[in-house]
Design an enzyme around this catalytic site. Structure first.
Site, PDB file in Angstrom:
ATOM      1  N   CYS A  89      29.772  10.519  -6.023  1.00 49.33           N
ATOM      2  CA  CYS A  89      30.418   9.917  -7.180  1.00 49.33           C
ATOM      3  C   CYS A  89      31.735  10.625  -7.479  1.00 49.33           C
ATOM      4  CB  CYS A  89      29.491  10.010  -8.395  1.00 49.33           C
ATOM      5  SG  CYS A  89      30.234   9.400  -9.922  1.00 49.33           S
ATOM      6  N   ASN A 131      24.410  10.313  -0.495  1.00 45.26           N
ATOM      7  CA  ASN A 131      23.133   9.652  -0.751  1.00 45.26           C
ATOM      8  C   ASN A 131      22.086  10.109   0.259  1.00 45.26           C
ATOM      9  OD1 ASN A 131      23.888   7.141  -2.681  1.00 45.26           O
ATOM     10  ND2 ASN A 131      25.541   7.514  -1.221  1.00 45.26           N
ATOM     11  N   ARG A 191      29.535   0.656  -0.607  1.00 45.54           N
ATOM     12  CA  ARG A 191      29.987   0.997  -1.951  1.00 45.54           C
ATOM     13  C   ARG A 191      29.905   2.504  -2.183  1.00 45.54           C
ATOM     14  NH1 ARG A 191      28.729   3.586  -6.689  1.00 45.54           N
ATOM     15  NH2 ARG A 191      26.552   2.958  -6.384  1.00 45.54           N
ATOM     16  N   HIS A 249      20.562  11.105  -4.422  1.00 48.35           N
ATOM     17  CA  HIS A 249      21.520  11.891  -3.652  1.00 48.35           C
ATOM     18  C   HIS A 249      20.809  13.154  -3.147  1.00 48.35           C
ATOM     19  CE1 HIS A 249      25.365   9.696  -4.515  1.00 48.35           C
ATOM     20  NE2 HIS A 249      24.523   9.104  -5.347  1.00 48.35           N
TER      21      HIS A 249
END
Length: 310
Positions: A241, A250, A16, A210
């Protein structure tokens, strides 16, 4: 080491958060192969996608199919993100059993990400939670920009606590605090985590970090001493994002596992299989991966230390 846990739970979010910002749209079959590889490596929690409009995030257009295909042999918690009622009904149609409701603590990011300020986004989640709860779906929640926002600056702990209270009222079992832009320091982590812990004493917390400024591992170390036992991570350190300008990937799963194992903290993850999977991700994306271990020429799998040093 005093204050450290014996074990942590790592949720692999590559499918994701790792892929949602990549210019390459990874085919569904390759995502499924990675998912099964993660399960083979011992991961018991995967974030597989988000039920969002495919026009806004085309990389997530196959989340319905992933959820439907993976649930047949479900041996782990398979999480997907939901922002509104439409996403909730899509999740139910795909047979999702674990859903994360997501909202931004800051109005600026909420407007960019959800199109409305935080309070309206929370109202959408209230409506979305109803059919999910009725279907006995396990609900968790993530508060984005819990520490800093690319539009509004620092997020006050009080704002995070207020948002957390509203999410707790929806019946969530776990709350994750996200450093969406990777700009938090251990001081930010300590300040906000303690504020939430003080008021929501029975709600388990996790962190979604992150690594924009290279502080993610330091933030993990601080969080471990604050009692945090749940962490999101993306293999190789990919991700970001679409609605958070300048945010890097991340914290890398391989780096996080390395930190934990050197401290004698069990993860249940086969590190050699993890490194093999990282090589597969490198081949799929066709670019250098930002994890620290990936940058070491010829590096073996992260070392396993069975006992914490004195």
């Amino acid at each position: 080491m005093n204050g450290l846990p014996e074990q942590v739970l790592i949720t692999e979010v590559l499918l994701r958060d790792g892929l949602q910002i990549e210019p390459v749209i990874v085919p569904t079959q390759d995502k499924l192969r990675l998912a099964y590889g993660f399960l083979e490596a011992g991961l018991t929690s995967l974030e597989i996608g988000s039920f969002v409009h495919p026009g806004k995030v085309p990389q997530m257009a196959d989340t319905d199919r992933l959820a439907a295909e993976l649930r047949a042999g479900e041996t782990a918690s398979l999480h997907s993100l939901v922002f509104n009622e439409r996403g909730a009904h899509r999740a139910l149609a795909a047979g999702a059993r674990n859903v994360r409701l997501t909202v931004s603590a800051s109005d600026g990011h909420s407007r960019a990400n959800a199109g409305v300020p935080t309070e309206q986004a929370l109202e959408r989640l209230r409506v979305a939670a109803e059919p999910l709860t009725a279907a006995n779906v396990q609900l968790e929640a993530t508060i984005a920009t819990a520490f800093l926002c690319p539009f509004d600056g620092e997020t006050s702990p009080r704002r995070v606590v207020e948002t957390a209270h509203q999410l707790a009222g929806l019946g969530i079992s776990v709350l994750h605090l996200a450093d969406t832009i990777g700009a938090a320091s251990p001081w930010h982590i300590r300040r906000t985590v303690r504020a939430v812990q003080a008021e929501l004493t029975d709600l388990p917390l996790g962190l979604h970090l992150h690594n924009t400024y290279g502080m993610a591992s330091a933030n993990v170390w601080e969080a471990l001493h604050l009692g945090i036992r749940r962490f999101d991570a993306a293999l190789g350190g990919v991700g970001g994002c679409p609605f958070a300008p300048g945010a890097a990937g991340n914290i890398a799963t391989d780096d996080l596992v390395n930190v934990c194992h050197h401290a004698g903290i069990a993860t249940g993850i086969d590190v050699r299989r993890l490194v093999e999977l990282r090589d597969e991700v490198h081949a799929l994306l066709g670019r250098k991966l930002p994890s620290a271990l990936a940058a070491v020429p010829g590096a073996p799998a992260p070392l396993r230390v069975t006992a914490a040093p004195d």
